[in-house]
Design a protein around this motif. Structure first.
Motif, PDB file in Angstrom:
ATOM      1  N   ALA A  48       0.832  -1.203   0.000  1.00 13.46           N
ATOM      2  CA  ALA A  48       0.000   0.000   0.000  1.00 13.46           C
ATOM      3  C   ALA A  48       0.868   1.254   0.000  1.00 13.46           C
ATOM      4  O   ALA A  48       0.568   2.241  -0.688  1.00 13.46           O
ATOM      5  CB  ALA A  48      -0.931   0.002   1.203  1.00 13.46           C
ATOM      6  N   ALA A  49       1.973   1.225   0.770  1.00 17.23           N
ATOM      7  CA  ALA A  49       2.892   2.367   0.783  1.00 17.23           C
ATOM      8  C   ALA A  49       3.532   2.558  -0.581  1.00 17.23           C
ATOM      9  O   ALA A  49       3.712   3.694  -1.048  1.00 17.23           O
ATOM     10  CB  ALA A  49       3.970   2.143   1.849  1.00 17.23           C
ATOM     11  N   ALA A  50       3.863   1.451  -1.259  1.00 20.19           N
ATOM     12  CA  ALA A  50       4.450   1.560  -2.601  1.00 20.19           C
ATOM     13  C   ALA A  50       3.452   2.150  -3.586  1.00 20.19           C
ATOM     14  O   ALA A  50       3.808   2.985  -4.428  1.00 20.19           O
ATOM     15  CB  ALA A  50       4.905   0.175  -3.071  1.00 20.19           C
ATOM     16  N   ARG A  51       2.176   1.742  -3.464  1.00 18.61           N
ATOM     17  CA  ARG A  51       1.148   2.282  -4.366  1.00 18.61           C
ATOM     18  C   ARG A  51       0.918   3.767  -4.099  1.00 18.61           C
ATOM     19  O   ARG A  51       0.642   4.540  -5.036  1.00 18.61           O
ATOM     20  CB  ARG A  51      -0.158   1.510  -4.197  1.00 18.61           C
ATOM     21  N   ALA A  52       1.037   4.208  -2.833  1.00 15.84           N
ATOM     22  CA  ALA A  52       0.846   5.622  -2.517  1.00 15.84           C
ATOM     23  C   ALA A  52       1.892   6.492  -3.211  1.00 15.84           C
ATOM     24  O   ALA A  52       1.618   7.632  -3.596  1.00 15.84           O
ATOM     25  CB  ALA A  52       0.897   5.824  -1.003  1.00 15.84           C
ATOM     26  N   LYS A  53       3.103   5.944  -3.369  1.00 15.03           N
ATOM     27  CA  LYS A  53       4.169   6.690  -4.036  1.00 15.03           C
ATOM     28  C   LYS A  53       4.047   6.612  -5.551  1.00 15.03           C
ATOM     29  O   LYS A  53       4.330   7.564  -6.259  1.00 15.03           O
ATOM     30  CB  LYS A  53       5.532   6.146  -3.603  1.00 15.03           C
ATOM     31  N   GLN A  54       3.633   5.425  -6.058  1.00 12.97           N
ATOM     32  CA  GLN A  54       3.469   5.211  -7.495  1.00 12.97           C
ATOM     33  C   GLN A  54       2.166   4.445  -7.712  1.00 12.97           C
ATOM     34  O   GLN A  54       2.091   3.255  -7.422  1.00 12.97           O
ATOM     35  CB  GLN A  54       4.637   4.399  -8.069  1.00 12.97           C
ATOM     36  N   PRO A  55       1.124   5.110  -8.204  1.00 15.30           N
ATOM     37  CA  PRO A  55      -0.197   4.479  -8.313  1.00 15.30           C
ATOM     38  C   PRO A  55      -0.213   3.181  -9.108  1.00 15.30           C
ATOM     39  O   PRO A  55      -1.079   2.331  -8.892  1.00 15.30           O
ATOM     40  CB  PRO A  55      -1.044   5.558  -9.016  1.00 15.30           C
ATOM     41  N   GLU A  56       0.746   3.001 -10.021  1.00 18.40           N
ATOM     42  CA  GLU A  56       0.762   1.783 -10.819  1.00 18.40           C
ATOM     43  C   GLU A  56       1.380   0.598 -10.072  1.00 18.40           C
ATOM     44  O   GLU A  56       1.336  -0.542 -10.543  1.00 18.40           O
ATOM     45  CB  GLU A  56       1.523   2.002 -12.127  1.00 18.40           C
ATOM     46  N   GLY A  87      -1.526  -8.295  -4.590  1.00 20.00           N
ATOM     47  CA  GLY A  87      -1.418  -7.423  -3.416  1.00 20.00           C
ATOM     48  C   GLY A  87      -2.585  -6.464  -3.321  1.00 20.00           C
ATOM     49  O   GLY A  87      -3.755  -6.872  -3.304  1.00 20.00           O
ATOM     50  N   VAL A  88      -2.282  -5.156  -3.265  1.00 17.70           N
ATOM     51  CA  VAL A  88      -3.338  -4.143  -3.191  1.00 17.70           C
ATOM     52  C   VAL A  88      -3.648  -3.553  -4.567  1.00 17.70           C
ATOM     53  O   VAL A  88      -4.436  -2.619  -4.680  1.00 17.70           O
ATOM     54  CB  VAL A  88      -2.957  -3.017  -2.206  1.00 17.70           C
ATOM     55  N   ASN A  89      -3.039  -4.112  -5.620  1.00 18.25           N
ATOM     56  CA  ASN A  89      -3.269  -3.598  -6.964  1.00 18.25           C
ATOM     57  C   ASN A  89      -3.192  -4.736  -7.979  1.00 18.25           C
ATOM     58  O   ASN A  89      -2.296  -4.770  -8.832  1.00 18.25           O
ATOM     59  CB  ASN A  89      -2.232  -2.512  -7.301  1.00 18.25           C
TER      60      ASN A  89
END
Length: 604
Positions: A48-56, A87-89
């Motif tokens: 989730a933290a990775a997606r917050a930095k890069q939506p893809e 994961g979350v994406n």
């Protein structure tokens, strides 16, 4: 689709597993499906933290990376792939896979399972007064993730629709295998015994090499660690299956190895609750049917419950960890005094800067058997590693702490070395688990741009189970020779985590030891021996089919996962500590291979 049998390979037990699995399984595995498990509770927060930095982003990129050199061969062989790497994406993961396939000139059909993300329900749940299922605490102010553990039905639907690759978000680890089996054998949602066997098959291979000798108690019996094979199961239409591994690989598939994995991270083995079925593993039998081949039979199933388990995570301050190596006489005492000095100095600096005190601290001297507490051997160490973990609500306070560790190299104990780089504060992520009505979670599969809603059976509430009375400890005949041996001489064991709880599966080494251990290895005795680590209740469950006992230890991991300051927040060493417990046993019950001259022989 129906088949006389199917072979499934387990290629990943966690995010970061070895890259050797795919070439093994595609080379000598002779499989039709390969499944991958990447997700743990805390992995979801990291994604989730990775997606917050890069939506893809927000998915396990290892899956895409590992497929690059092997996707063409998998498609050539017609091997289908099922993974929870989403994961979350999961849609982002599917897009990355599609881009990879295009680059390689391939065109697999990729299906995505969606619906596990229930974060949008947070405010409604807060208004409804949802509570944490273990502690009863209210919902935290802000969640990082909130994911329902989905089951196998959407995976089955994706494969039925012709998918070559299925990508899911959060699902129970065994579902990637059960979904394949439901598809292959056309199992129905009400064939509960078959679903229980399929879930057990998935549970055995969901942790990769743990099914082929990894983490085995008798580790010396396991050959060729470097070339250890990843698990392959051969499953029959009735759900019976054989555990094996690719020919020519290292490792060991034996009854004790599979028994340990069967109990790994399980609470009540007679009520193992999954989204598709409630499993009863208590009467499961294991049989060695060939070299590195173990047959598994006997799981039973009950109808599923009407709820999904949801695991949410939330930020709760910060943590930092510092390590120092100290060499020389009285190394342990030097480590302890060094830790005390660092904490005393930084607390004074906190007061001067206007910061509150630490919310938690933990001093561990690695090498001094810190995890064994009062059961440590007390050996004189001349080299030890100080591990000092601290928590605080304010990152700035921990940055100050990090600056005050290195001065130990010149200010205090002689022999201080191994300072390394300055520790960096990181967020503390805690779990919040609760149950959610399945009807509130719309599950869907997206394939070829089309969205298919998946109907999930409503399920029903599970009636509580009364445990049989605990047998009282009693002596065997008093006129025989007795020996005092560690529990290791009588049993094998494996432990694992579920949040702040830990389970320890204990398997008797011989059938004649089962009755003896049932009398003597009580929950009360285990609780007493592990009291320095376990703060909550200890419950023992009998598993007679494999001559075993499963102990559920509550409040055992200092909060568990990334919330714990311990060096072992996952309880990996809990079984090893329990195996040091001294056991006074009749000499004739102790396996010959476990007898040593140092074992005390006495008479009552």
């Amino acid at each position: 689709m129906t088949s006389p049998s199917v072979r499934i390979g387990g290629a990943s037990g966690f995010w970061g597993d070895s890259q050797t699995a795919l070439p093994q399984l595609l080379g000598a595995g002779k499989v039709q499906f390969i499944v991958f498990d990447y997700l743990a509770e805390m992995t979801m927060s990291l994604l989730a933290a990775a997606r917050a930095k890069q939506p893809e982003m927000g998915y396990a990129g290892d899956f895409v990376t590992q497929l690059r050199p092997h996707l063409a061969e998998a498609m050539r062989q017609g091997v289908k792939l099922v993974s929870n790497a989403g994961g979350v994406n999961p849609a982002g993961c599917a897009a990355a896979l599609a881009a990879l396939a295009t680059e390689l000139g391939l065109s697999p059909r990729i299906a995505v399972v969606e619906g596990d993300d229930v974060l949008p329900l947070t405010e409604n749940l807060r208004a409804e007064g949802i509570r944490e299922m273990q502690t009863g605490e209210p919902l935290p102010p802000k969640l990082a993730t909130s994911s329902a553990y989905l089951g196998a039905l959407p995976i089955r639907a994706a494969l039925d629709a012709g998918a070559d690759i299925v990508v899911t978000g959060r699902c129970v680890d065994s579902a990637v295998t059960l979904g394949v089996l439901m598809h292959v054998f056309d199992w129905h949602a009400d064939e509960h015994d078959k679903l229980a066997m399929g879930s057990l098959a998935g549970h055995i291979i969901e942790c990769g090499c743990q099914a082929t000798g990894g983490l085995h108690t008798d580790w010396r019996d396991v050959p060729d660690w470097a070339g250890i094979g990843y698990p392959v199961i051969e499953v029959a239409p009735d759900g019976g299956f054989v555990v094996g591994k690719p020919e020519g690989t290292g490792g060991l598939v034996s009854v004790p190895v599979v028994a340990e994995q069967m109990l790994y991270e399980v609470g009540d083995p007679a009520r193992y609750i999954l989204p598709d079925v409630v499993c009863d593993f208590s009467a499961v039998t294991l049989e060695q049917v060939g070299e590195n081949r173990v047959a598994v039979r006997g799981a039973k199933g009950l109808p599923p419950t009407d709820t999904y388990k949801v695991c949410a995570t939330y930020a709760a301050g910060f943590r930092a960890t510092a390590t120092l190596t100290i060499v020389g006489f009285e190394a342990v005492a030097k480590c302890e005094r060094t830790a005390a000095a660092i904490l005393e100095r930084t607390r004074r600096l906190f007061r001067e800067a206007g910061y509150a005190g630490y919310s938690d601290t933990l001093v561990e001297v690695l090498g001094a058997e810190a995890g064994h507490g009062p059961h440590a051997s007390g050996a004189l160490l001349q080299e030890a590693v100080l591990r000092l973990a601290v928590a605080h609500a304010d990152r700035r306070a921990l940055e100050l702490f990090a600056r005050e560790v290195a001065p130990a190299g010149t200010s205090w104990s002689t022999g201080t070395t191994g300072v390394g780089g300055r520790s960096s504060p990181s967020r503390v992520l805690k779990q919040f688990s609760f149950l959610l009505d399945k009807r509130r979670v719309p599950v869907r599969v997206v394939v070829d741009g089309k969205t298919m809603p998946i109907e999930i059976p409503a399920g029903r509430a599970l009636a509580p189970r009364e445990l049989p009375p605990v047998a009282e400890a009693s002596d065997v005949a008093a006129d025989m020779d007795w020996v005092t041996v560690p529990l290791l001489a009588l049993a094998r064991a494996r432990s694992g985590d579920k949040g702040d709880s830990c389970n320890v599966g204990v398997i008797a080494r011989t059938p004649v030891l089962v009755a003896f251990l049932r009398r003597t290895l009580t929950a009360a005795r285990v609780q007493d021996y592990l009291a320095h680590l376990v703060k909550g209740k200890v419950t023992r469950f009998d598993v007679p089919g494999i001559g075993a006992f499963n102990f559920l230890l509550e409040e055992a991991l200092g909060g568990g996962g990334m919330a714990s300051l311990r060096n072992d927040p996952w309880g990996k060493g809990m079984a090893q500590i329990l195996l040091t417990m001294p056991m006074r046993a009749p000499a004739h019950l102790v396996p010959v291979s476990a007898r040593e001259p140092s074992h005390e022989v006495d008479r009552p």
